[in-house]
Design a protein around this motif. Structure first.
Motif, PDB file in Angstrom:
ATOM      1  N   LEU A  60     -30.905 -33.273 -30.354  1.00 32.01           N
ATOM      2  CA  LEU A  60     -30.991 -31.825 -30.217  1.00 32.01           C
ATOM      3  C   LEU A  60     -29.833 -31.382 -29.871  1.00 32.01           C
ATOM      4  O   LEU A  60     -28.766 -32.109 -29.015  1.00 32.01           O
ATOM      5  CB  LEU A  60     -31.864 -31.583 -28.998  1.00 32.01           C
ATOM      6  N   ILE A  61     -29.089 -30.242 -30.311  1.00 30.67           N
ATOM      7  CA  ILE A  61     -27.842 -29.929 -30.396  1.00 30.67           C
ATOM      8  C   ILE A  61     -27.894 -28.409 -30.098  1.00 30.67           C
ATOM      9  O   ILE A  61     -28.790 -27.566 -30.825  1.00 30.67           O
ATOM     10  CB  ILE A  61     -27.015 -30.030 -31.701  1.00 30.67           C
ATOM     11  N   THR A  62     -27.315 -27.771 -29.075  1.00 27.76           N
ATOM     12  CA  THR A  62     -27.357 -26.342 -28.591  1.00 27.76           C
ATOM     13  C   THR A  62     -25.986 -26.119 -28.258  1.00 27.76           C
ATOM     14  O   THR A  62     -24.963 -26.790 -28.019  1.00 27.76           O
ATOM     15  CB  THR A  62     -28.342 -26.095 -27.350  1.00 27.76           C
ATOM     16  N   SER A  63     -25.728 -24.651 -28.370  1.00 27.76           N
ATOM     17  CA  SER A  63     -24.267 -24.274 -27.819  1.00 27.76           C
ATOM     18  C   SER A  63     -24.364 -23.536 -26.695  1.00 27.76           C
ATOM     19  O   SER A  63     -23.401 -23.017 -26.166  1.00 27.76           O
ATOM     20  CB  SER A  63     -24.222 -22.941 -28.920  1.00 27.76           C
ATOM     21  N   SER A  64     -25.513 -23.587 -25.759  1.00 31.38           N
ATOM     22  CA  SER A  64     -25.759 -23.097 -24.537  1.00 31.38           C
ATOM     23  C   SER A  64     -25.256 -24.026 -23.410  1.00 31.38           C
ATOM     24  O   SER A  64     -25.276 -25.367 -23.619  1.00 31.38           O
ATOM     25  CB  SER A  64     -27.192 -22.620 -24.232  1.00 31.38           C
ATOM     26  N   TYR A  65     -24.915 -23.450 -22.152  1.00 30.81           N
ATOM     27  CA  TYR A  65     -24.697 -24.166 -21.131  1.00 30.81           C
ATOM     28  C   TYR A  65     -25.787 -25.168 -20.739  1.00 30.81           C
ATOM     29  O   TYR A  65     -27.165 -24.610 -20.958  1.00 30.81           O
ATOM     30  CB  TYR A  65     -24.492 -23.384 -19.859  1.00 30.81           C
ATOM     31  N   VAL A  66     -25.634 -26.227 -20.066  1.00 33.42           N
ATOM     32  CA  VAL A  66     -26.641 -27.269 -19.636  1.00 33.42           C
ATOM     33  C   VAL A  66     -27.496 -26.535 -18.352  1.00 33.42           C
ATOM     34  O   VAL A  66     -27.000 -25.937 -17.314  1.00 33.42           O
ATOM     35  CB  VAL A  66     -26.133 -28.422 -18.867  1.00 33.42           C
ATOM     36  N   SER A  67     -28.849 -26.180 -18.734  1.00 30.68           N
ATOM     37  CA  SER A  67     -29.615 -25.827 -17.660  1.00 30.68           C
ATOM     38  C   SER A  67     -29.997 -26.824 -16.869  1.00 30.68           C
ATOM     39  O   SER A  67     -30.209 -28.075 -17.161  1.00 30.68           O
ATOM     40  CB  SER A  67     -30.714 -25.017 -18.395  1.00 30.68           C
ATOM     41  N   GLU A  68     -30.707 -26.491 -15.509  1.00 30.29           N
ATOM     42  CA  GLU A  68     -31.327 -27.511 -14.768  1.00 30.29           C
ATOM     43  C   GLU A  68     -32.370 -28.281 -15.371  1.00 30.29           C
ATOM     44  O   GLU A  68     -32.782 -29.635 -15.382  1.00 30.29           O
ATOM     45  CB  GLU A  68     -31.802 -26.889 -13.397  1.00 30.29           C
ATOM     46  N   ASP A  69     -33.283 -27.703 -16.168  1.00 26.11           N
ATOM     47  CA  ASP A  69     -34.529 -28.182 -16.787  1.00 26.11           C
ATOM     48  C   ASP A  69     -34.017 -29.077 -17.722  1.00 26.11           C
ATOM     49  O   ASP A  69     -34.472 -30.225 -18.048  1.00 26.11           O
ATOM     50  CB  ASP A  69     -35.217 -26.763 -17.287  1.00 26.11           C
ATOM     51  N   ILE A  70     -33.076 -28.771 -18.530  1.00 25.04           N
ATOM     52  CA  ILE A  70     -32.344 -29.552 -19.644  1.00 25.04           C
ATOM     53  C   ILE A  70     -31.820 -30.823 -19.059  1.00 25.04           C
ATOM     54  O   ILE A  70     -31.882 -32.142 -19.412  1.00 25.04           O
ATOM     55  CB  ILE A  70     -31.305 -29.013 -20.466  1.00 25.04           C
ATOM     56  N   LYS A  71     -31.171 -30.481 -17.877  1.00 22.34           N
ATOM     57  CA  LYS A  71     -30.380 -31.668 -17.253  1.00 22.34           C
ATOM     58  C   LYS A  71     -31.259 -32.891 -16.638  1.00 22.34           C
ATOM     59  O   LYS A  71     -31.120 -33.781 -16.746  1.00 22.34           O
ATOM     60  CB  LYS A  71     -29.613 -31.183 -16.089  1.00 22.34           C
ATOM     61  N   ALA A  72     -32.525 -32.385 -16.119  1.00 17.94           N
ATOM     62  CA  ALA A  72     -33.353 -33.104 -15.871  1.00 17.94           C
ATOM     63  C   ALA A  72     -33.940 -34.106 -16.816  1.00 17.94           C
ATOM     64  O   ALA A  72     -34.813 -35.106 -16.486  1.00 17.94           O
ATOM     65  CB  ALA A  72     -34.632 -32.495 -15.144  1.00 17.94           C
ATOM     66  N   LEU A  73     -33.760 -33.826 -18.218  1.00 17.30           N
ATOM     67  CA  LEU A  73     -34.503 -34.814 -19.145  1.00 17.30           C
ATOM     68  C   LEU A  73     -33.479 -35.835 -19.710  1.00 17.30           C
ATOM     69  O   LEU A  73     -33.665 -36.562 -20.530  1.00 17.30           O
ATOM     70  CB  LEU A  73     -34.693 -33.684 -20.446  1.00 17.30           C
ATOM     71  N   ASP A  74     -32.337 -35.837 -18.809  1.00 16.64           N
ATOM     72  CA  ASP A  74     -31.357 -36.857 -19.323  1.00 16.64           C
ATOM     73  C   ASP A  74     -31.873 -38.261 -19.306  1.00 16.64           C
ATOM     74  O   ASP A  74     -31.566 -39.036 -20.188  1.00 16.64           O
ATOM     75  CB  ASP A  74     -30.088 -36.866 -18.386  1.00 16.64           C
ATOM     76  N   GLY A  75     -32.476 -38.584 -18.317  1.00 15.28           N
ATOM     77  CA  GLY A  75     -33.120 -40.185 -18.066  1.00 15.28           C
ATOM     78  C   GLY A  75     -34.007 -40.554 -19.276  1.00 15.28           C
ATOM     79  O   GLY A  75     -33.861 -41.604 -20.132  1.00 15.28           O
ATOM     80  N   ARG A  76     -34.956 -39.470 -19.644  1.00 17.97           N
ATOM     81  CA  ARG A  76     -35.945 -39.871 -20.758  1.00 17.97           C
ATOM     82  C   ARG A  76     -35.114 -39.719 -22.203  1.00 17.97           C
ATOM     83  O   ARG A  76     -35.568 -40.588 -23.077  1.00 17.97           O
ATOM     84  CB  ARG A  76     -36.863 -38.680 -20.622  1.00 17.97           C
ATOM     85  N   ALA A  77     -34.257 -39.056 -22.273  1.00 19.33           N
ATOM     86  CA  ALA A  77     -33.531 -38.695 -23.690  1.00 19.33           C
ATOM     87  C   ALA A  77     -32.606 -40.057 -23.764  1.00 19.33           C
ATOM     88  O   ALA A  77     -32.659 -40.767 -24.912  1.00 19.33           O
ATOM     89  CB  ALA A  77     -32.550 -37.459 -23.603  1.00 19.33           C
ATOM     90  N   SER A  78     -32.114 -40.419 -22.643  1.00 18.13           N
ATOM     91  CA  SER A  78     -31.209 -41.927 -22.680  1.00 18.13           C
ATOM     92  C   SER A  78     -32.287 -43.070 -22.847  1.00 18.13           C
ATOM     93  O   SER A  78     -31.784 -43.847 -23.923  1.00 18.13           O
ATOM     94  CB  SER A  78     -30.566 -41.924 -21.371  1.00 18.13           C
ATOM     95  N   GLU A  79     -33.280 -43.181 -22.549  1.00 16.70           N
ATOM     96  CA  GLU A  79     -34.344 -44.091 -22.724  1.00 16.70           C
ATOM     97  C   GLU A  79     -34.660 -44.448 -24.196  1.00 16.70           C
ATOM     98  O   GLU A  79     -34.678 -45.305 -24.896  1.00 16.70           O
ATOM     99  CB  GLU A  79     -35.485 -43.933 -21.743  1.00 16.70           C
ATOM    100  N   GLN A  80     -34.630 -43.037 -24.948  1.00  9.77           N
ATOM    101  CA  GLN A  80     -34.713 -43.184 -26.207  1.00  9.77           C
ATOM    102  C   GLN A  80     -33.752 -43.279 -27.145  1.00  9.77           C
ATOM    103  O   GLN A  80     -33.733 -43.052 -28.324  1.00  9.77           O
ATOM    104  CB  GLN A  80     -35.928 -42.017 -26.552  1.00  9.77           C
ATOM    105  N   GLN A  81     -32.586 -43.051 -26.402  1.00  7.11           N
ATOM    106  CA  GLN A  81     -31.366 -43.300 -27.138  1.00  7.11           C
ATOM    107  C   GLN A  81     -31.234 -41.918 -28.022  1.00  7.11           C
ATOM    108  O   GLN A  81     -30.598 -41.788 -29.312  1.00  7.11           O
ATOM    109  CB  GLN A  81     -31.160 -44.369 -28.163  1.00  7.11           C
ATOM    110  N   LEU A  82     -31.471 -40.747 -27.751  1.00  3.69           N
ATOM    111  CA  LEU A  82     -31.680 -39.504 -28.148  1.00  3.69           C
ATOM    112  C   LEU A  82     -30.373 -38.771 -27.408  1.00  3.69           C
ATOM    113  O   LEU A  82     -30.208 -38.807 -26.414  1.00  3.69           O
ATOM    114  CB  LEU A  82     -32.956 -38.891 -27.867  1.00  3.69           C
ATOM    115  N   LEU A  83     -29.701 -38.247 -28.189  1.00  6.75           N
ATOM    116  CA  LEU A  83     -28.563 -37.279 -27.875  1.00  6.75           C
ATOM    117  C   LEU A  83     -28.763 -35.843 -27.914  1.00  6.75           C
ATOM    118  O   LEU A  83     -29.356 -35.385 -28.924  1.00  6.75           O
ATOM    119  CB  LEU A  83     -27.396 -37.281 -28.844  1.00  6.75           C
TER     120      LEU A  83
END
Length: 446
Positions: free
Chosen positions: A97-120
Motif C-alpha cells: 500500500l502507498i499513500t500520500s498522507s501522514y501516518v495515522s495512529e491506526d496505520i502505525k498500529a499495523l506495522d507489526g502485521r505488515a512486517s510479518e507479511q513483508q508488506l510495504l
C-alpha cells in the motif's frame, strides 16, 4: 498483466493515473481506478485501453475487498481517514500500500502485521509530506557521510498560485482538497528553535508569519506546520538547535486568514440555519455583533486595517448576499469552504505552483556552512497541476520500482515513510527526469 489499483480520482490523482497509464503498455499493467464519482475517473483515464473505471463507494466492503484482492499493489489518494480501510484489506489480501498522507495512529498500529507479511505500507509519499522527506534525508545523509554535524534545519513548502495566474488579493487559488484549506493548522504547531521547544495554538498560527526568501518570488511567508518534534526524532539529529517544518503562503493571505480565525469562521463544530443568513449576518451572529455595527467593531475590536477589509470584501463576506437558497444547517467551516471554492477556483488554463526550500546549517572541518535546496514546480493547467504532479508522481514511481523489482520489499517493509536511502536514491533521480528537480547551493558562514 499486473493490476494496479488506484483509490481516488480527485484533484491530486491526475499525474499518478497518467503515469501508470503511460507506462502500462511497456510494463504490462492494468490500471484500475476506483472512486465514488465515475466522471472524475473518466476525466483522468481518457478511454485508455489499459485503464478501468470503477464507480464504487469505498464503504462498500465487499466491492472494495474484491478490488484490493485482484490488485498487485494499492495506491490511495483518498481522504486520510479512509486509508485505514484499504490498509486492513491489504493485510488480508497480502498487498503493498502507498499513500500520500501522514501516518495515522491506526496505520502505525499495523506495522507489526505488515512486517510479518513483508508488506510495504509506505505513507507520506506525496509532496509535503513526501518529496520533502526524501530530499531532506539525502542532504542529511550526505552531511553525515562527510563527518559533518547538523546545527539547524528549516523546511518550507506551499501549494500556491503561479504569478501569471495570480488574480486575487489573497494571492491564492485552490489546487487541493478545499476542506483541508479551511482546516489547515487547526491542530496548532510545535517545533524546536534555538534549543527550545515552542508551541503555538491555532488562534495564533497565522499571527506571526516568518520571513521567507527564494530567488524570483516575493512576499511569501511561512507558518510552522504540525509536529516538527516527531520528525526531529525520526531524522535522528539530537544535537540540532533548530528544527522547523513550515507551510508557505503569501503574506497577505496570512493577514486575512488570521482575521477569519479571530472571528471563528473556520469552526467545524457550530451550526447555522444557512437559509436565513447573509454572509454579513453570519459573521455578526457568530461573534454577537449588531449587523449595522459590523465594520466599526471589526476595526475597533478585531484590528481590521484597510487590507483586512479589502480581503473580506473581495470574498463578499461583508455583503448581504444570502449564504444559501436552501434550508440547511451548515457549520462555519462549510460556509467558508463554499465561499473560497467559488472565489479561488483554479480556472481551466490557470497554473498553480509548488515552492519548497530546505535551509540546513552544519559544521564540517571547523567551517560553518549553509546549504540551501530549493524547488519550484509550475503546473500546466487546472488538470495538469503542479500539486497533482508532486503528489502523484512520487507514489507512481515508487509503485513502478516495487513492481519491477528495483526496490526489494523483503528488505524494507512494514509502515514506513520515505527517508531511507534505498527509496530516495531511486525515486529522486526519476522525479528529476520529470522536471521535479532541486537547485542546491552552499555558502560558508562567517
Amino acid at each position: 498483466m499486473k493490476n494496479i489499483l488506484i483509490a481516488g480520482a480527485g484533484k491530486s490523482s491526475t499525474s499518478l493515473i497518467q503515469y501508470m497509464l503511460q507506462h502500462s503498455e511497456a510494463q504490462q499493467w492494468k490500471v484500475t481506478v476506483m472512486d465514488a464519482h465515475l466522471e472524475a475517473i473518466e476525466e483522468k483515464i481518457q478511454h485508455h485501453p489499459n485503464g478501468t473505471a470503477v464507480a464504487v463507494d469505498i464503504h462498500n466492503e465487499a466491492e472494495r475487498k474484491q478490488l484490493v484482492a485482484e490488485a498487485d499493489i494499492v495506491l490511495s489518494v483518498m481522504p486520510p481517514h479512509l486509508h485505514y480501510l484499504l490498509a486492513l484489506d491489504c493485510l488480508e489480501a497480502g498487498k503493498h500500500l502507498i499513500t500520500s498522507s501522514y501516518v495515522s495512529e491506526d496505520i502505525k498500529a499495523l506495522d507489526g502485521r505488515a512486517s510479518e507479511q513483508q508488506l510495504l505500507f509506505m505513507c507520506e509519499m506525496g509532496c509535503d509530506p513526501g518529496i520533502d522527506h526524501m530530499s531532506t534525508a539525502k542532504i542529511f545523509d550526505h552531511i553525515h557521510e562527510q563527518g559533518g554535524e547538523i546545527l539547524s534545519f528549516k523546511s518550507c513548502c506551499g501549494g500556491l498560485v503561479a504569478p501569471e495566474s495570480d488574480t486575487n488579493k489573497w494571492h491564492y487559488k485552490i489546487s487541493w482538497n478545499p476542506h483541508n484549506v479551511v482546516t489547515a493548522a487547526q491542530a496548532g504547531a510545535i517545533w524546536y528553535e534555538d534549543n527550545k521547544v515552542i508551541q503555538r495554538d491555532y488562534k495564533d498560527i497565522f499571527k506571526y508569519p516568518g520571513a521567507f526568501h527564494i530567488d524570483g518570488l516575493e512576499d511569501l511567508a511561512y507558518y510552522p506546520n504540525r509536529d516538527s518534534l516527531t520528525y526531529k526524532e525520526i531524522f535522528n539529529v539530537p544535537g540540532i538547535s533548530t528544527f522547523v517544518r513550515a507551510t508557505l503562503r503569501h503574506k497577505d493571505f496570512m493577514h486575512g486568514w488570521q482575521k477569519l480565525v479571530d472571528l471563528n469562521l473556520t469552526n467545524e463544530h457550530d451550526s447555522h440555519d444557512a437559509g436565513s443568513l447573509t454572509y454579513r449576518s453570519w459573521i455578526a451572529a457568530v461573534n454577537q455583533i449588531a449587523s449595522d455595527e459590523l465594520e466599526q467593531v471589526l476595526a475597533e475590536q478585531y484590528g481590521f486595517d484597510d487590507l483586512a477589509f479589502e480581503l473580506f470584501r473581495e470574498l463578499g463576506l461583508l455583503d448581504n448576499t444570502p449564504v444559501s437558497t436552501a434550508q440547511e444547517y451548515l457549520s462555519s467551516a462549510v460556509i467558508l469552504q463554499r465561499v473560497i471554492e467559488k472565489a479561488w477556483k483554479l480556472e481551466e488554463t490557470d497554473k498553480d505552483m509548488i515552492v519548497m526550500q530546505h535551509l540546513v546549517t552544519y559544521t564540517l572541518k571547523e567551517e560553518t556552512i549553509e546549504h540551501e535546496s530549493s524547488l519550484i514546480v509550475k503546473g500546466e493547467n487546472r488538470l495538469q497541476s503542479a500539486m497533482a504532479k508532486t503528489v502523484g508522481l512520487p507514489m507512481a514511481i515508487l509503485a513502478h520500482k516495487i513492481l519491477d523489482g528495483t526496490i526489494d520489499t523483503s528488505a524494507i517493509h512494514g509502515v514506513q515513510i520515505p527517508i531511507r536511502k534505498e527509496i530516495y536514491s531511486v525515486v529522486l533521480p526519476l522525479l528529476a527526469a520529470e522536471n521535479i528537480k532541486f537547485i542546491d547551493k552552499e555558502k560558508a558562514l562567517i
